[in-house]
Design an enzyme around this catalytic site. Sequence first.
Site, short mmCIF file in Angstrom:
data_model
loop_
_atom_site.label_atom_id
_atom_site.label_comp_id
_atom_site.label_asym_id
_atom_site.label_seq_id
_atom_site.Cartn_x
_atom_site.Cartn_y
_atom_site.Cartn_z
N GLU A 148 0.85 -1.18 0.00
CA GLU A 148 0.00 0.00 0.00
C GLU A 148 0.90 1.24 0.00
OE1 GLU A 148 -2.54 0.69 3.40
OE2 GLU A 148 -3.92 1.87 2.20
N GLY A 283 3.26 1.40 11.02
CA GLY A 283 3.11 0.61 12.24
C GLY A 283 2.72 -0.82 11.89
N HIS A 319 -7.03 -2.50 14.92
CA HIS A 319 -7.11 -1.63 13.75
C HIS A 319 -6.98 -2.44 12.45
CE1 HIS A 319 -6.12 2.26 11.60
NE2 HIS A 319 -5.56 1.38 10.77
N GLU A 320 -5.93 -3.24 12.39
CA GLU A 320 -5.69 -4.00 11.15
C GLU A 320 -6.80 -5.03 10.93
OE1 GLU A 320 -3.65 -2.50 9.45
OE2 GLU A 320 -2.58 -1.44 11.06
N1 BES Z 1 -2.98 0.81 6.00
C1 BES Z 1 -2.16 1.30 7.05
C2 BES Z 1 -0.69 1.14 6.79
C3 BES Z 1 -0.09 2.14 5.85
C4 BES Z 1 0.25 3.39 6.31
C5 BES Z 1 0.18 1.82 4.54
C6 BES Z 1 0.82 4.30 5.45
C7 BES Z 1 0.74 2.73 3.69
C8 BES Z 1 1.07 3.96 4.14
C9 BES Z 1 -2.47 0.58 8.35
O1 BES Z 1 -3.75 0.08 8.46
C10 BES Z 1 -2.36 1.59 9.45
O2 BES Z 1 -3.12 2.50 9.48
N2 BES Z 1 -1.38 1.42 10.33
C11 BES Z 1 -1.16 2.34 11.40
C12 BES Z 1 -1.31 1.69 12.72
C13 BES Z 1 -2.61 1.98 13.36
C14 BES Z 1 -2.70 1.38 14.74
C15 BES Z 1 -2.98 3.44 13.40
C16 BES Z 1 0.26 2.84 11.26
O3 BES Z 1 0.99 2.25 10.50
O4 BES Z 1 0.60 3.79 11.92
ZN ZN Z 2 -5.17 1.53 8.84
#
Ligand code: BES
Ligand code: ZN
Length: 874
Positions: A148, A283, A319-320
Site C-alpha cells: 500500500e 506501524g 485496527h488492522e
Molecule cells: N494501512 C495502514 C498502513 C499504511 C500506512 C500503509 C501508510 C501505507 C502507508 C495501516 O492500516 C495503518 O493504518 N497502520 C497504522 C497503525 C494503526 C494502529 C494506526 C500505522 O501504520 O501507523
Molecule cells: Zn489503517
Amino acid sequence: MCKLHNTDSGIGGHVALDSFRLPKNVVPTDYVIKLFPNPTGKSGRFRGEETIAVTVKEATNVVALNVCDISIQKVRITRGGKSITGKVSINKENEVATITFPRQLAVGDWKLHLSFTGSHNQGLRGFYKSTWDDAAGKTHTIVTTQHEATEARKTFPCFDEPAFKATFKVSMVVDKTLVALSNGRRLKETSVSRRRKLVEFARTPKMSTYLTCFIVGEFESSEPAFVNGKEIRIWCVPGKKHMTSWALKCASRAIEWFEDYFGVPYFGGDKIDHVAIPDFEAGAMENTGCVTYREDALLCDEAAAAHDEFESIAVTVLHETAHFWFGDLVTMAWWNGLWLNESFATFMENLCLSFWRPEWKIWDGFGGMRAAALRIDGLKSTHPIEMPVNHPDEVDELFDAISYNKGGSVLDMIHQYIGFETFRQGIRIYLSRHALGNTQTGDLWDALEEACRQAGSDIPVRRIMDAWVFTPGHPVVSVERGEKPGTIKVSQQQFRFIGEEPSTSLWPIPLIIKTQTASGDIVKQTVLFDTADATIEVGEGFQWVKLNAGGSGVHRVRYSSDLALALTTNVQESLSVIERFNLVNDAWAGVRAGLSTAVDFLQLVPRFAGETDPTVFNIILGGLGALHRLLPEEKRQPLKDIIRAFARPTFDQLGWAPVAGESVQTTQLRASLFSTLGTTCEDPEVRARAEELYAAWQKDRTSVDPNLVSVFVDILSYFGDEARYEEFKQLFKTARTPSDSNTFLFSLNSFRSLELLKLTLAFSFSDEVSVQNSPYLFAGLLGNKYSQDFAWDYLRDNWEKVKAAFPTNMIPAIARSCGSLDTPAKAAEVREFFATHEVKAGAMAVAQMLEQLSIAVRLRENETERLLAYLATS
Ligand code: BES
Ligand code: ZN
C-alpha cells in the site's frame, strides 16, 4: 475537477494512456504468480512468472498495467490455442507498461503471460529486504512486501488500482530452510532441488493488489489459536516467540468481536497470520490473511510489559483486523476514499476496545487523537478529509492526522448522533451490499441513512457527513446568555490559529447541550445547529450550561466569561473527563490562536486541583511545558515552582510505586507526574528516586514496575553525562524487548549536552540503527532545544546526504520536525530553505510545518514578556 464531490467511480470510464490511471477496457480476474525471491543473493534481484486472466471488454491491441523498477522479459497473450507475443514499452513517470500486440484482441477472456525481474530494495516498500542480528551478532536477511498504496507494481506487473479486484494464486520457490508466508494458507511444499522447495498457497478471495503480501525468511510462530474456524498465529524472527502471547489474545478477540459486530464472517480464508518484521515503515499493514507489523507493534513480554505496550499492540491488531472488513472486503474505488479505510479502522479499534477493556477508558484517550487532528485542521494549510488524488505521491500524503484522526472523529460524532444500534445496522447494510466490491464514500452515508429510516429517524446523514468530509477546517461555537432569560445564543465560525479571515463555511453540527436547571437537575438536548447563529431555550434560572456534552463533537467551544465561570466553578462535578480535556485543550488552542493569553491559561490551572485523570493532567502539563519553553532558561524557576505545586501533591497521594489493584489511569498518572517532576521541575527528590529505580532495575529487572522504566530513563537522560549516555546506548544494543529497544534508543535524543547529542546525530547515520528508526532519531534532534540549531545547520548543509541516508517516504517526518525552530531568525532560515528544496510527497507536511512555525514564533513574541512580568509579581 469538482472539488466537493469526486465522482470517480472506479472501473467503467475511459482514461487516456498517458495518465497515471489505467484504461478500463481490460480487466484482470485472476493472477497465478510464481516468485523466485532472493533474500541471500548479493545482486538483490528476484524473478517471477505470472499468468493474469483478463477480460477484454472492448476490442483492442494494447494492454496497460503498472510496473515500477521491474523489467518484463517476455509477454504473450493466449486464448484457446492462439498465442500472440506482445511488445512492451514503459512509461517510467506514470509507472505504466503498455503492451502492444500485432493483432486486435477480441472481446472476451484471455490469459496474459509475463516473466519479469525486480530487485529487493532497502527502502521499506515493494519487495524489500529487512535485516536482523541474532544474539551472536550474525546478520540475517528476510524479504517482505509493503504494497500500500501503489507499491505492488514494484513486486509484480499488475493492474495496481484498488478497483481492479482479482483472485491471487501464489507460489514461491525458496530455500528449504526458510519459511514462506503469503495471504493464503500454505497448501503444500515440494522439493524442487537439493536446496530449494516450491511453496504453494491457497487462492485468495477477490481483493485489491495493494493487499497482496509475500514474505520469506527465518521465522517461528506462536501456537495457533482457533476462532470460529480460523487458525490464527503470531510470527516473529527466531528467539522472540515468548513475546507473542498478548498479540495472539488480541488477534483472537478481534476476529470474534468483529464477526459479531459486522454480522459478516471474515472473508479471507481459514488462516490469519500476524507477522512481526524487523524493518517496517508504518506501524502495521492489513494484508488479507497476512498482516505485517513493526516488532514493537506486535511483540511484548506479557509478564513484564508496561500498559502502553499492551494498549498500543491491542490498538494496532484491532485496527488492522477491522480493515479486513473495511478496506479488504469492501474497498474504496480510488484513493480519494482512503480516509474512509483509515478513519473507520481508527474508530473501530476504539469501539472494540471500549467493550473488551472498558477499564482502559479508551474514549477518554481518544480526546488526544481528536485534539491532534484539530491542531492541524486549524491551519490554513489543512485539507478536507476527502480530496481528489492522482499521482502516487499525492496518495502518500493522505496518511495523516486528518485522514486518521479527524476522519475517526467525525465517525465518532455521527455514531453518537445516530446511536450504537443504528450505526451498526447501517454498517451491516453497507458491508453486505458491497462485499468484494468497491465504493464511494457516499455509499456509506446512504447505508447509514437507510438504517436511520428503519429506526424511524430522518437524520440527514449524507448532508451532514458530506459537509464535514468535504469542507476543510472545523468550527468554534461561541456561546453567551441570550437576551431572553433562560436562553443561550450560539454562533459558529471557522476556527483558525493564524492568518486570513476564516471562511464563511457553516457546518451542520449535532450540538449536544447539557444544562443544570434551577432545581439542580441535569437536562440534555441535541440540536442540529447548521446556521451562523441561533438562540436556544435552556430553561430559566439555569445554573450552568455546557456545549459539546460528552465531548465527541468536532468543534471547539468558547464560553462567554460568565458562562465559563459558572461551568468551571467545580469542574470535577460539572464536567466528565473528556469534557475537562476538551475545555483545557480549547483554552490552550485559544492561547496559540492569540485569542487569550498565557496568563489566562495559567489562571485556569488551579481549577483543576485534585485532578486524577491522566489525559486531563497531560493536556494541562503539555500547555505548562510549552510555556516553560517560552522562557529563557535562567528565568524559569517561578514557573517550575508553579508546575511542581500543581503536580506534586497528587503525585504524593499516588505514592512512588503501584498499589495492587490500582486503576490503569492511576498507573499512567503516576508515570507522567513522575516524569514531569523529575525533568521540567527538576525536583531533587524525584530525581534521586529515579536513580534508585534504575539501580534496582539493573540488578533485577522484575523489581521495578514496567510502567516506570521509561520514566527513569527520561529523567536520567535529562541529567545524563557521557557515562550514562554510553550505558543507555549499550542498553539499546542489548535490549531484550522492542519496547526497551525504543526507550533506550530514543533516550539518546533527550540528553542536554551538545557534545553527546552530536554523537546521536552520527549514530542516526550509522548502520547500528535500523532505517525504520534512524530518521526519527535524527528528527528528534531538531526537537531538542540543545541540539536543534546544530541539527538544523547539519540538515541544511547536508540535505542531499540526508535524503540519501533515509527512506524517501520518511523525509516528510524530518521536515515536520523543523516546526520546533521557533525563533524568528531560525524560522526565517527554515522558510527560505524549504522555498527552494522540495520534499517528495511532503508538500502538505512542509506547508503545515511552516504555518505551525509562524504560530509558535508569534506565541513566543507575544507571550514571553507578559508571562515573565506576571511571574515576577505573582
Ligand atoms: N494501512 C495502514 C498502513 C499504511 C500506512 C500503509 C501508510 C501505507 C502507508 C495501516 O492500516 C495503518 O493504518 N497502520 C497504522 C497503525 C494503526 C494502529 C494506526 C500505522 O501504520 O501507523
Ligand atoms: Zn489503517
